[in-house]
Design an enzyme around this catalytic site. Structure first.
Site, PDB file in Angstrom:
ATOM      1  CG  ASP A 223      -6.377   5.865  10.652  1.00 36.17           C
ATOM      2  OD1 ASP A 223      -5.610   5.025  11.141  1.00 36.17           O
ATOM      3  OD2 ASP A 223      -7.065   5.644   9.643  1.00 36.17           O
TER       4      ASP A 223
ATOM      5  CE  LYS B   9      -3.767   1.890   2.821  1.00 35.63           C
ATOM      6  NZ  LYS B   9      -4.642   1.592   3.963  1.00 35.63           N
TER       7      LYS B   9
ATOM      8  CD  GLU C 178      -7.325   3.720   5.660  1.00 33.51           C
ATOM      9  OE1 GLU C 178      -6.596   4.280   6.499  1.00 33.51           O
ATOM     10  OE2 GLU C 178      -6.888   3.001   4.758  1.00 33.51           O
TER      11      GLU C 178
END
Ligand code: AMP
Length: 523
Positions: free
Chosen positions: A193, A70, A171
């Protein structure tokens, strides 16, 4: 009716959830785990492994085990981020025909969407096994700070995995949906996050089912793996000093160090001190050497203090963009595995002046939010409205190398904006539109998303023709651009074909090749 799943495609781990009888549920894999390592490997005898099976053999097969794909998805091969990844990844990163970063393992060259597709396919399989029926539709999450190329590549990965991607959502927004599910009233929340490879902060306003993102900021190249790297460097330095041996020269030793560092880091979230023991980590003329070292929590905290402080600077920028003071925030929600670290929790609590909300599981909340959004999309439930923003400004390069922003960062999506530009030379018959994304005032300081030429402009003095350039960002955050000569009506448009995105033919070829491979395995 086929079920829609929510997938959190993480840098380190992935998670899949559904809505069952109106309640969100995380689906465990066959080993009983609720998260699956985002890892892919090819063994010596050519077998392809995904998830826990890939992770288990990483030490002995590090050159052919991919983790953290990713970090590379949608990146140009020559970008600093790919350079940074090279230090973290024992596998080979090579340049693709589209100047994209590709991964070469087991003698085969893979695009990053293809690697992510292996993980997505595994998550789909986990869901199908649990539900006992095929699954086609999915909502997939990405870090809020992902640019256009990274989003498009993630969508391509979904297609390769045989999924119809109903929506790509951010997200933190997914986390907010999970938090806000069945909750009434008005609240301003901050979602912090910190995952394995990315950091995001978002400020949202929730009001009776309407979730509005006020601002988002982040860094797609900062996460738990950087914490691990600091520990590895610390161990390598200490070992070099004690034994005179450089462990970085040995791929297997390095992989063992990384695994031990990550384990020690996670254990230090519960304990004050841990002992790292790696017998036979090296050898020389005098025989085998063992690494045995005590790491107290304070040492880890000292090693990563600047990283944690750095995230708080991004928090302040985001609050400023949202036009909100720290004191206006009602709830702080921690997401991502790395946010379990006490130092991170303390730093966030001190910064906001309140303890973070404890009611959500940081590993599962994103997939749950994706599942809630998926269900809302298929059932056309309009009780829950999501208003997300674009994380980066968008515009075109203009004369003199400047960047003309058409859409400012943190604008609510979907959005369409246009602006009239003109020519800079007499009788200029064509203009080149260079589409950029980023915050720099100078064109070259931003990411080039794509470029195209609008030709056939009628002969005229410079400054006379009117070229109407319009930008469209859809609900997935994916960009398309059109340019129109207002005199002739002639138009050129593109869905920006960014680095590493694949054509439909390429996607079809990859799907067919994977199917052939599966058939060959069964024979
Ligand atoms: P995610 O991308 O959200 O799956 O987060 C994965 C990252 O969280 C990895 O770097 C893990 O090492 C880290 N992590 C998971 N559990 C803990 C823990 N208990 N303490 C500190 N870090 C953790």
């Amino acid at each position: 009716m086929s079920r829609v799943i929510g997938i959190d495609l993480g840098t380190t781990n992935s998670c899949v959830a559904i809505l069952e009888n109106g309640q969100p549920a995380v689906i465990p894999n066959s080993g009983g785990y609720k998260t699956t390592p985002s890892m892919f490997a090819i063994t010596q005898d050519g077998k392809r492994l995904v998830g826990h099976l890939a992770k288990r053999q990483a030490v002995t097969n590090s050159k052919a085990t991919v983790h953290g794909a990713k970090r590379l998805i949608g990146r140009r091969f020559d970008s600093p981020e790919v350079e940074h990844s090279r230090e973290l990844c024992p596998y080979d990163i090579v340049e693709g025909p589209n100047e994209d970063a590709r991964i070469e393992i087991g003698g085969k060259n893979f695009t990053c969407p293809e690697i992510s597709a292996f993980i997505l396919r595994e998550m789909r399989r986990v869901a199908e096994e649990y539900l006992g029926e095929p699954v086609q539709e999915a909502v997939i999450t990405v870090p809020a700070y992902f640019n256009d190329a990274q989003r498009q590549c993630t969508k391509d990965a979904g297609k390769i995995a045989g999924l119809e991607v109903l929506r790509i959502i951010n997200e933190p927004t997914a986390a907010a949906m999970a938090y806000g599910f069945n909750r009434t009233g008005e609240e301003k929340i901050a979602i912090y996050d910190l995952g394995g490879g990315t950091f995001d902060i978002s400020i949202l306003e929730m009001s009776d089912g309407v979730i509005e993102v006020l601002a988002t900021a982040g860094n797609t190249f900062l996460g738990g793996e950087d914490f691990d790297r600091r520990i590895v460097s610390h161990l390598v330095d200490a070992f070099r000093e004690a034994e005179g041996i450089d462990l970085t020269q040995d791929a297997m030793a390095l992989q063992r160090l990384k695994d031990a560092a990550e384990k020690a880091k996670c254990d230090l979230s519960q304990r004050e001190t841990v002992e790292i023991n790696l017998p036979f980590i090296a050898s020389d003329d005098e025989g085998p050497r063992h690494l045995s070292m005590e790491v107290p929590r304070e040492t880890l905290e000292r090693l990563v203090d600047d990283i944690v402080r750095g995230t708080l600077k991004t928090v302040d920028q985001c609050l400023q963009d949202a036009n909100v003071g720290v004191g206006d925030i009602d709830q702080v929600i921690l997401v991502g595995g790395q946010s379990r670290m006490p130092l991170v929790q303390q730093a966030v609590a001190d910064h906001f002046g309140k303890r973070p909300h404890k009611g959500v599981n940081p590993d599962e909340v994103v997939a749950i939010g994706a599942a809630i959004q998926g269900e809302a999309l298929v059932s056309e439930d309009d009780n829950m409205l999501l208003l997300d923003v674009t994380p980066l400004s968008l515009g075109i390069a203009t004369f003199g190398g400047h960047f003309a922003k058409l859409i400012e960062r943190n604008t609510t999506v979907p959005v369409c904006k246009s602006h009239i530009f003109t020519t800079t030379r007499d009788n200029q018959s064509a203009v080149k539109i260079r589409v950029l994304q980023g915050e720099g005032d100078i064109a070259q300081d931003n990411d080039l998303l794509g470029e195209f030429v609008l030709g056939g402009i009628r002969p005229a003095r410079k400054g006379e023709p009117e070229i109407d350039v319009s930008f469209d960002i859809d609900a997935n955050g994916i960009v398309s651009v059109a340019a129109r000569d207002t005199a002739t009506g002639k138009e050129q448009s593109i869905t920006v074909n960014a680095t590493g995105t694949l054509s439909d033919d390429e996607i079809q070829n990859i799907i067919e090749e994977q199917e052939l491979y599966e058939v060959a395995l069964k024979e």
